[in-house]
Design a protein around this motif. Structure first.
Motif, PDB file in Angstrom:
ATOM      1  N   LEU A  88       7.092  -3.243  15.960  1.00 45.31           N
ATOM      2  CA  LEU A  88       8.380  -2.545  16.751  1.00 45.31           C
ATOM      3  C   LEU A  88       8.437  -3.201  16.651  1.00 45.31           C
ATOM      4  N   PHE A 162      11.561   5.748  18.488  1.00 46.05           N
ATOM      5  CA  PHE A 162      10.721   6.569  19.656  1.00 46.05           C
ATOM      6  C   PHE A 162      11.628   7.265  20.152  1.00 46.05           C
ATOM      7  N   HIS A 216       6.483  11.184  27.336  1.00 47.01           N
ATOM      8  CA  HIS A 216       6.309  10.729  26.968  1.00 47.01           C
ATOM      9  C   HIS A 216       4.516  11.428  28.005  1.00 47.01           C
ATOM     10  N   TYR A 220       5.494  12.239  32.850  1.00 49.78           N
ATOM     11  CA  TYR A 220       7.177  10.489  33.582  1.00 49.78           C
ATOM     12  C   TYR A 220       7.354  11.011  34.310  1.00 49.78           C
ATOM     13  N   PHE A 262       2.540   6.243  30.659  1.00 48.25           N
ATOM     14  CA  PHE A 262       2.285   5.591  31.503  1.00 48.25           C
ATOM     15  C   PHE A 262       1.209   5.859  32.586  1.00 48.25           C
ATOM     16  N   MET A 326      -0.424   0.036  21.079  1.00 43.52           N
ATOM     17  CA  MET A 326       1.173  -0.300  21.134  1.00 43.52           C
ATOM     18  C   MET A 326       1.053  -1.987  22.366  1.00 43.52           C
ATOM     19  N   TRP A 435      19.297   2.161  26.464  1.00 46.60           N
ATOM     20  CA  TRP A 435      18.698   1.466  25.687  1.00 46.60           C
ATOM     21  C   TRP A 435      19.642   1.109  24.163  1.00 46.60           C
TER      22      TRP A 435
HETATM   23  C1  NOJ Z   1       8.322   1.387  27.460  1.00 47.41           C
HETATM   24  C2  NOJ Z   1       8.634   2.437  27.016  1.00 47.41           C
HETATM   25  O1  NOJ Z   1       8.534   3.643  27.923  1.00 47.41           O
HETATM   26  C3  NOJ Z   1       8.520   4.080  25.918  1.00 47.41           C
HETATM   27  O2  NOJ Z   1       9.479   5.016  26.179  1.00 47.41           O
HETATM   28  C4  NOJ Z   1       9.141   2.896  24.978  1.00 47.41           C
HETATM   29  O3  NOJ Z   1       9.731   3.080  23.388  1.00 47.41           O
HETATM   30  C5  NOJ Z   1       8.206   1.552  24.329  1.00 47.41           C
HETATM   31  N1  NOJ Z   1       8.188   0.920  25.884  1.00 47.41           N
HETATM   32  C6  NOJ Z   1       9.102   0.698  23.343  1.00 47.41           C
HETATM   33  O4  NOJ Z   1       9.693  -0.185  23.610  1.00 47.41           O
END
Ligand code: NOJ
Length: 762
Positions: A88, A162, A216, A220, A262, A326, A435
């Protein structure tokens, strides 16, 4: 022939024969992908299969993948050994090609990599933040926006985004509301579908479409008190009725991947949560794509106090159904041992690696691993005019007119003496939002620049005090300026004797987004004070809000005649704002999150439940569901937004008073444009289920339509209501429609104007 070379030659021949078989029909091609995956798995070692489940973040130097620097050394080694399935944060054809070359040419089986990236609202050409786009309610435009993002990102070599984030949230304190579609499940589901279809297109194997990721999973958006990464504690009713439907919609739209969350859910971190991943996603929903953890979320299960060490965390995550790791480095280190020790069945590894390989086949990476690596295409596509035009189009549609007393807007195109005030008015980065990993700073059209396209008015600009102590960035905490007032009186003076003052106030682009939770939703720094001081010298103020979430702007609402919610609109921001202020686009956006009167009302949302005490029993009677200091109403409700014209809703009719299982009924009404401008109205239909096996919200959005009308024009609009419209996750733990009485409401916001009753009979 030496034995090693012979074995390698055989494997390669077998592998090539696996991947070269072409098929024609959709069904047979599905089967043939499954066959190819199985054949490939059959020649892979355990370690190679686990390698597919490993994702690393980029480590690119000017000269290429950096083989020797620190952590990168290990990653590089793993890459060469075929122990990496995806990367990534790699963001150009040059970089993608360099990494892909290692995977294809140096590893034993030459399996290509997936390249994931947070293409959340555009790539280099940024579109409005997703919360803003949702305010357009324009599913076609939202789909187009995702399609364009895929076109641009794929031209840079990326094949997986993502996005979309489909988390519902009712809490504006949470910084990530900027990345979602707001508070409503029905709208959020339709937008999830639109975004997935936009990114993935009709043909995932084309070189301008990319795999999407619903994230997510799950809950979340409901971290306690909106603190980032916080624990989530919710009922199953809430999970199934409010949180899951947008994920299900993404799955039904064919999304290829899911990302875990998370947070914990019901005491178990989402990444290790069997109920969420195995039971709901992979079993009940029959999801055939793969699940990726969030960044380091496998490792974090130790810190949650759920796994005792990394090995345990790896075991728990893979058992739960998390297919790709990841950046925890957990799977690559521990899974092989776990299998050898009998703690993880190899069939789970086969399943996970198989799911990942399948997506690679579907993308067409085995036919051509470099299919997204075309420098000429990269040069031609990235930042081209078409992308800018499309970004401008959806930016205009995302703006919400919150207030417009005395028709201060639209502005006359000539003869005005205008003061423009606010640090954000000439900010060319904040409108890019949070972003913006692939975009360069200072690449948005500022409000000042946008206004300059209307040269027959005179503009005087005064920034007022700086909002921040230094220039905020993606990784560090924001330091708001609370000490240096320089520029304050200059700004107030600039406002004197002007025909109109345009004040651009709000948040910095990095003040919302991940880990940007706030406990206070006022205008930061000296902005509120400045607004009030300017108001003392000139009341003709147009407040342009630039922010990533609902803010509490009570004073402004009480005093300022015109308020425009302009969010963070991306690269074309200033042009979009100017065109709306001057009436070249008549605002049509509607809020997708309620704006609170103050933070204490949060979570505030339109589809709350009635409670046993929704009203006072008499004047001043106190024992009912309310606050003693402010009313229950939001400052601006969900679905709200004005236009330069006005609309009336009249004459609601039902085609019948009831319907049964096989049947349906129609609700119709007349919408009329009663003002002086052509305009677009988002007409909304809400339903209330009067009695349910679990308590039901006082209303829920169940339909909407965008209607364009010329001045004086009217139109009969209708919605169909059937069992699908009224079903919910009932006390029987399933989706079904319960017979009974219902109300239907129609209007231009969640505070509706028309209402009728009907019933559903079994
Ligand atoms: C953390 C973020 O919560 C997630 O949404 C994102 O895709 C990843 N980092 C990768 O950048």
């Amino acid at each position: 022939m030496n034995k090693h070379i012979f074995t390698f030659a055989c494997i390669t021949t077998l592998f090539l024969s696996i991947i070269s078989c072409q098929t024609t029909t959709k069904d047979s091609s599905k089967k043939s992908v499954d066959k190819k995956v199985d054949s490939l798995l059959s020649i892979m070692t355990l370690e190679e299969k686990i390698g597919q489940m490993n994702q690393y973040s980029g480590f690119y130097d000017v000269t290429g993948p950096a083989p020797s620097a620190g952590d990168a050394a290990n990653k590089y080694k793993h890459l060469e050994q075929g122990l990496v399935g995806s990367m990534l944060n790699i963001k150009s054809v040059k970089e993608v090609r360099a990494f892909q070359k290692i995977a294809v040419e140096k590893t034993r089986l030459g399996i290509p990599l997936l390249f994931g990236f947070d293409v959340v609202h555009g790539f280099k050409t940024l579109t409005p933040i997703p919360l803003a786009e949702s305010a357009s309610w324009d599913l076609e435009a939202i789909k187009k926006s995702a399609e364009n993002a895929a076109i641009e990102a794929s031209a840079a070599g990326i094949n997986w985004t993502f996005a979309p984030m489909v988390d519902i949230s009712r809490d504006a304190r949470w910084g990530r509301v900027m990345e979602g579609a707001g508070e409503d499940t029905y709208l959020g589901s339709l937008i999830a579908k639109a975004r997935v279809e936009g990114f993935q297109g009709e043909d995932l194997s084309a070189n301008n479409t990319i795999a999407a990721c619903a994230k997510h999973f799950a809950g979340y958006g409901f971290g306690i008190a909106a603190k980032e990464y916080n624990t989530v504690d919710m009922s199953l009713t809430m999970l199934h009725n409010v949180v899951l439907p947008p994920f299900k919609a993404a799955k039904d739209a064919g999304v290829k991947t899911f990302m875990t969350a998370f947070n914990d859910f019901n005491g178990i971190p989402a990444t290790g949560n069997v109920y969420l991943q195995r039971d709901i996603l992979k079993k009940d929903w029959d999801f055939k794509g793969f699940v990726i953890s969030d960044w380091g979320s496998i490792e974090e299960m130790r810190t949650h106090g759920y796994a005792k060490d990394m090995k345990d965390a790896s075991r728990l995550a893979v058992l739960a159904g998390c297919d790709m790791d990841m950046e925890s480095y957990a799977y690559v280190k521990n899974l092989a041992d776990l299998v050898k020790e009998g703690l993880v069945d190899e069939s789970l590894i086969n399943d996970a690696a198989g799911r990942i390989l399948k997506v690679k086949f579907e993308l067409g990476l085995f036919d051509n691993p470099y299919k997204y690596c075309n420098e000429a295409r990269e040069k031609e596509i990235i930042g081209n005019n078409k992308l800018h035009d499309a970004s401008l189009d959806i930016a205009k549609k995302s703006i919400v007119l919150l207030k417009n007393n005395n028709q201060l807007l639209p502005l006359k195109k000539g003869g005005l003496n205008i003061a423009v005030i606010g640090d954000l008015a000439d900010d060319k980065s904040s409108p890019l939002g949070s972003w913006r990993l692939a975009a360069d700073d200072n690449t948005a059209v500022s409000v000042i620049e946008g206004l300059q396209a209307y040269p027959d008015n005179k503009i005087t600009y005064a920034s007022g005090p700086k909002l921040f102590e230094d220039s905020p960035n993606f990784v560090n905490e924001i330091k708001i300026n609370t000490t240096d007032k320089s520029g304050f009186s200059e700004a107030v003076n600039a406002a004197k004797n002007k025909d109109v003052v345009i004040m651009v106030l709000g948040e910095h682009g990095f003040q919302s987004g991940e880990a940007r939770s706030r406990t206070n939703l006022d205008l930061p720094s000296f902005q509120e004070e400045l607004l009030e001081a300017v108001y003392k010298v000139n009341k003709n103020i147009v407040l342009v809000m630039m922010n990533g979430r609902p803010l509490a702007i009570n004073w402004a609402n009480d005093h300022i005649p015109s308020i425009v919610e302009a969010w963070q609109l991306g690269t074309e921001s200033g042009n979009a704002i100017a065109q709306v202020l001057y009436g070249d686009y008549n605002p049509s956006g509607k809020l997708t999150m309620s704006f609170p009167q103050n933070v204490g009302q949060i979570p505030i949302y339109y589809n709350y439940k009635n409670t046993g005490r929704p009203q006072a029993k008499g004047p001043d009677q106190v024992f009912w569901a309310h606050y003693s200091d402010v009313s229950n109403a939001p400052l601006y409700p969900f679905g709200y937004g004005l236009s330069y014209t006005t609309f009336t809703y009249e004459n609601i009719k039902l085609s019948s008073e009831s319907f049964n299982k096989e049947g349906s009924l129609k609700v119709s009404f007349t919408l009329k444009n009663t003002g002086n401008y052509a305009g677009r109205e988002v007409v909304q239909m809400y339903i209330r289920d009067m009695v349910g096996s679990t308590t039901r919200p006082i209303k829920e959005l169940k339909g909407f339509e965008l209607v364009n009308l010329k001045p004086g024009e009217s139109k009969e609009v209708s919605f169909t209501i059937d069992t699908k419209t009224i079903q919910f996750y009932t006390a029987n733990n399933k989706w079904e429609a319960e017979p009974g009485d219902f109300k239907v409401f129609i209007g231009g916001s969640s505070v509706t104007s028309l209402e009728a009753d009907f019933s559903y009979v079994d």
